[in-house]
Motif scaffolding. Structure first.
Motif, mmCIF file in Angstrom:
data_model
loop_
_atom_site.group_PDB
_atom_site.id
_atom_site.type_symbol
_atom_site.label_atom_id
_atom_site.label_comp_id
_atom_site.label_asym_id
_atom_site.label_seq_id
_atom_site.Cartn_x
_atom_site.Cartn_y
_atom_site.Cartn_z
ATOM 1 N N ALA A 183 0.570 -1.136 0.110
ATOM 2 C CA ALA A 183 0.016 0.036 -0.035
ATOM 3 C C ALA A 183 0.767 1.274 0.127
ATOM 4 O O ALA A 183 1.677 1.229 0.567
ATOM 5 C CB ALA A 183 -0.728 0.017 1.221
ATOM 6 N N HIS A 187 -1.996 5.124 2.527
ATOM 7 C CA HIS A 187 -3.024 4.138 2.911
ATOM 8 C C HIS A 187 -2.689 3.185 3.748
ATOM 9 O O HIS A 187 -3.656 2.552 4.504
ATOM 10 C CB HIS A 187 -3.164 3.320 1.470
ATOM 11 C CG HIS A 187 -3.859 4.041 0.250
ATOM 12 N ND1 HIS A 187 -3.305 5.120 -0.411
ATOM 13 C CD2 HIS A 187 -5.150 4.100 -0.365
ATOM 14 C CE1 HIS A 187 -4.280 5.667 -1.309
ATOM 15 N NE2 HIS A 187 -5.197 4.853 -0.934
ATOM 16 N N ALA A 191 -5.085 2.465 7.451
ATOM 17 C CA ALA A 191 -5.333 1.012 7.503
ATOM 18 C C ALA A 191 -4.986 0.936 8.961
ATOM 19 O O ALA A 191 -5.866 0.206 9.713
ATOM 20 C CB ALA A 191 -4.822 0.170 6.705
ATOM 21 N N ARG A 273 -10.248 4.611 -2.228
ATOM 22 C CA ARG A 273 -10.805 3.142 -2.569
ATOM 23 C C ARG A 273 -9.846 2.465 -3.621
ATOM 24 O O ARG A 273 -9.518 1.379 -3.646
ATOM 25 C CB ARG A 273 -12.087 3.465 -2.869
ATOM 26 C CG ARG A 273 -12.890 1.935 -3.209
ATOM 27 C CD ARG A 273 -14.481 2.198 -3.750
ATOM 28 N NE ARG A 273 -15.137 2.879 -2.925
ATOM 29 C CZ ARG A 273 -15.494 2.380 -1.747
ATOM 30 N NH1 ARG A 273 -15.283 1.190 -1.523
ATOM 31 N NH2 ARG A 273 -16.336 3.126 -0.946
ATOM 32 N N TRP A 276 -6.542 1.509 -2.125
ATOM 33 C CA TRP A 276 -6.954 0.238 -1.436
ATOM 34 C C TRP A 276 -7.031 -1.156 -2.167
ATOM 35 O O TRP A 276 -6.599 -1.932 -1.851
ATOM 36 C CB TRP A 276 -8.117 0.645 -0.601
ATOM 37 C CG TRP A 276 -8.602 -0.143 0.429
ATOM 38 C CD1 TRP A 276 -9.202 -1.504 0.584
ATOM 39 C CD2 TRP A 276 -8.156 0.033 1.990
ATOM 40 N NE1 TRP A 276 -9.249 -1.991 1.756
ATOM 41 C CE2 TRP A 276 -8.616 -1.002 2.859
ATOM 42 C CE3 TRP A 276 -7.566 1.095 2.607
ATOM 43 C CZ2 TRP A 276 -8.549 -1.096 4.154
ATOM 44 C CZ3 TRP A 276 -7.465 0.919 4.017
ATOM 45 C CH2 TRP A 276 -8.181 -0.042 4.694
ATOM 46 N N CYS A 280 -4.609 -4.525 -2.335
ATOM 47 C CA CYS A 280 -5.032 -5.943 -2.008
ATOM 48 C C CYS A 280 -4.782 -6.669 -3.307
ATOM 49 O O CYS A 280 -4.311 -8.123 -2.882
ATOM 50 C CB CYS A 280 -6.594 -5.877 -1.811
ATOM 51 S SG CYS A 280 -7.015 -4.999 -0.397
ATOM 52 N N PHE A 290 -13.025 -0.947 3.723
ATOM 53 C CA PHE A 290 -12.681 -0.136 4.935
ATOM 54 C C PHE A 290 -13.213 -0.369 6.243
ATOM 55 O O PHE A 290 -12.691 -0.586 7.302
ATOM 56 C CB PHE A 290 -12.843 1.408 4.662
ATOM 57 C CG PHE A 290 -12.367 1.881 3.302
ATOM 58 C CD1 PHE A 290 -11.041 1.812 2.914
ATOM 59 C CD2 PHE A 290 -13.300 2.727 2.639
ATOM 60 C CE1 PHE A 290 -10.767 2.256 1.672
ATOM 61 C CE2 PHE A 290 -12.852 3.244 1.522
ATOM 62 C CZ PHE A 290 -11.379 3.139 0.867
#
Length: 375
Positions: A183, A187, A191, A273, A276, A280, A290
């Protein structure tokens, strides 16, 4: 004084004035409602208020339509988008003619392939809010709509071939560490912040680097939400250093002014978003949204994995109702393994007590029958 009933002899009377936006719009009332019970008197007051407010807004002999009521309702942007298709269907429908069954039927008509939760959120709730703008629950009976039952939800899910209320995987330390390897800096910090504080995404992106962060004291403020005040939390030293390392961020396109300054630099809850989802994918881990990664992850870690005092977890994470925290923000994990472990733990205790081993097998049925008495 708002219009309200009082008992006089065998009947209920009404006194006070009809008010709109806190200001009286009628002369003082002191008259009989004709009702012999309080419920009937409250209903009379409610109907009289609605009639006089209609007259005040639209003139005599007019009845408010749903479209007119919507124009007078202070809807937020999201509710406004839900009201648009409702007004297209019901714009000319008189407010006084709307029954609860009509609202449920409208939800199914507008969104035939949606879940019952969507019907409630996008039709029942906004319609009820608009109507109750003219029906003050403190003065009389509010407009209520019976929600959809569990059976309704299951039936609709089968009809549309899609399950609603799918359980989301909560965040975990393992997921978080893998996510952070791929990330971007802010970000990764976002998190970690949500996971260790239980902050919602909307609260996290609203944080100001000066107003909500005291690095010398190791404190971070989670902005108030849903009726809760701001809460200052003592955060881990690792998170303090990570937040200190963040560059002074401003949302893209925003003027570089104090009011636009953001700790993580995101304009709103949807801004992170794309980055993020990309992190992933690159980390080859499940996409966890989130809220599930942060607040659900915090609840799961504290209540299930670490089993700390629920009062402490609730206060730190901002839950006034710990029952809600445990009911909504905890999830079953490793179900079969835990159940089997419990089975064998109980079995070992029983074998030790009875000195009988399960592996010895059961006695055949015929051998367990009682022997016949002689003679």
């Amino acid at each position: 004084m708002p219009l309200e009933p009082y008992k006089r002899g065998s009947l209920w009377w009404a006194k006070g004035r009809v008010e709109y936006l806190g200001k009286p719009i009628t002369e003082y009332y002191r008259c009989s409602t004709g009702a012999s019970e309080a419920a009937g008197a409250w209903a009379w007051c409610r109907d009289e208020e609605e009639r006089r407010i209609n007259e005040h807004l639209l003139g005599a002999n007019r009845t408010l339509t749903f479209a007119e009521a919507v124009m007078l309702y202070p809807a937020n942007p999201k509710t406004a988008t839900y009201l648009i298709p409702i007004v297209e269907e019901w714009g000319k429908k008189l407010l006084s003619s709307i029954a609860p069954k009509d609202v449920r039927a409208l939800a199914q008509k507008i969104y035939p392939d949606a879940s019952t939760d969507t019907w409630t959120r996008q039709v029942i709730t906004p319609v009820r809010a608009v109507i109750n703008t003219f029906r003050d629950g403190d003065k009389g009976e509010a407009f209520r709509v019976k929600g959809f039952s569990k059976q309704d939800r299951i039936k609709q899910d089968k009809r549309r071939g899609k399950r609603s209320r799918v359980k989301r995987e909560p965040g975990s330390w393992e997921w978080l560490l893998r996510f952070r390897q791929h990330a971007p800096q802010r970000h990764a910090a976002l998190a970690l912040t949500m996971f260790v504080t239980g902050a919602r995404i909307s609260q996290a992106v609203a944080m100001d680097p000066e107003k909500h962060f005291k690095p010398d004291e190791g404190l971070l403020c989670v902005p108030g939400a849903k009726g809760h005040d701001d809460r200052w939390l003592e955060i881990p030293a690792e998170l303090v250093e990570e937040l200190k390392a963040l560059t002074q961020f401003y949302p893209r396109g925003a003027a570089r002014t104090d009011e636009n300054r953001r700790l993580f630099g995101f304009a709103d809850r949807s801004s992170p978003r794309k980055g993020w989802a990309k992190a992933c994918k690159e980390a080859d881990i499940p996409f966890i949204p989130f809220h599930a990664a942060g607040r659900h992850g915090f609840g799961q870690e504290m209540n299930v994995r670490q089993s700390i005092d629920e009062k402490a977890a609730g206060e730190f994470g901002g839950w006034a109702d710990t029952a809600l925290m445990k009911r909504t923000y905890t999830h079953a994990e490793e179900v079969a393994g835990k159940v089997h472990e419990a089975f064998y733990r109980g079995l070992r205790e029983a074998e030790k007590l009875t000195k009988i081993s399960l592996s010895a097998g059961a006695i055949p049925y015929k051998s367990r029958t009682k022997p016949k008495k002689k003679g």
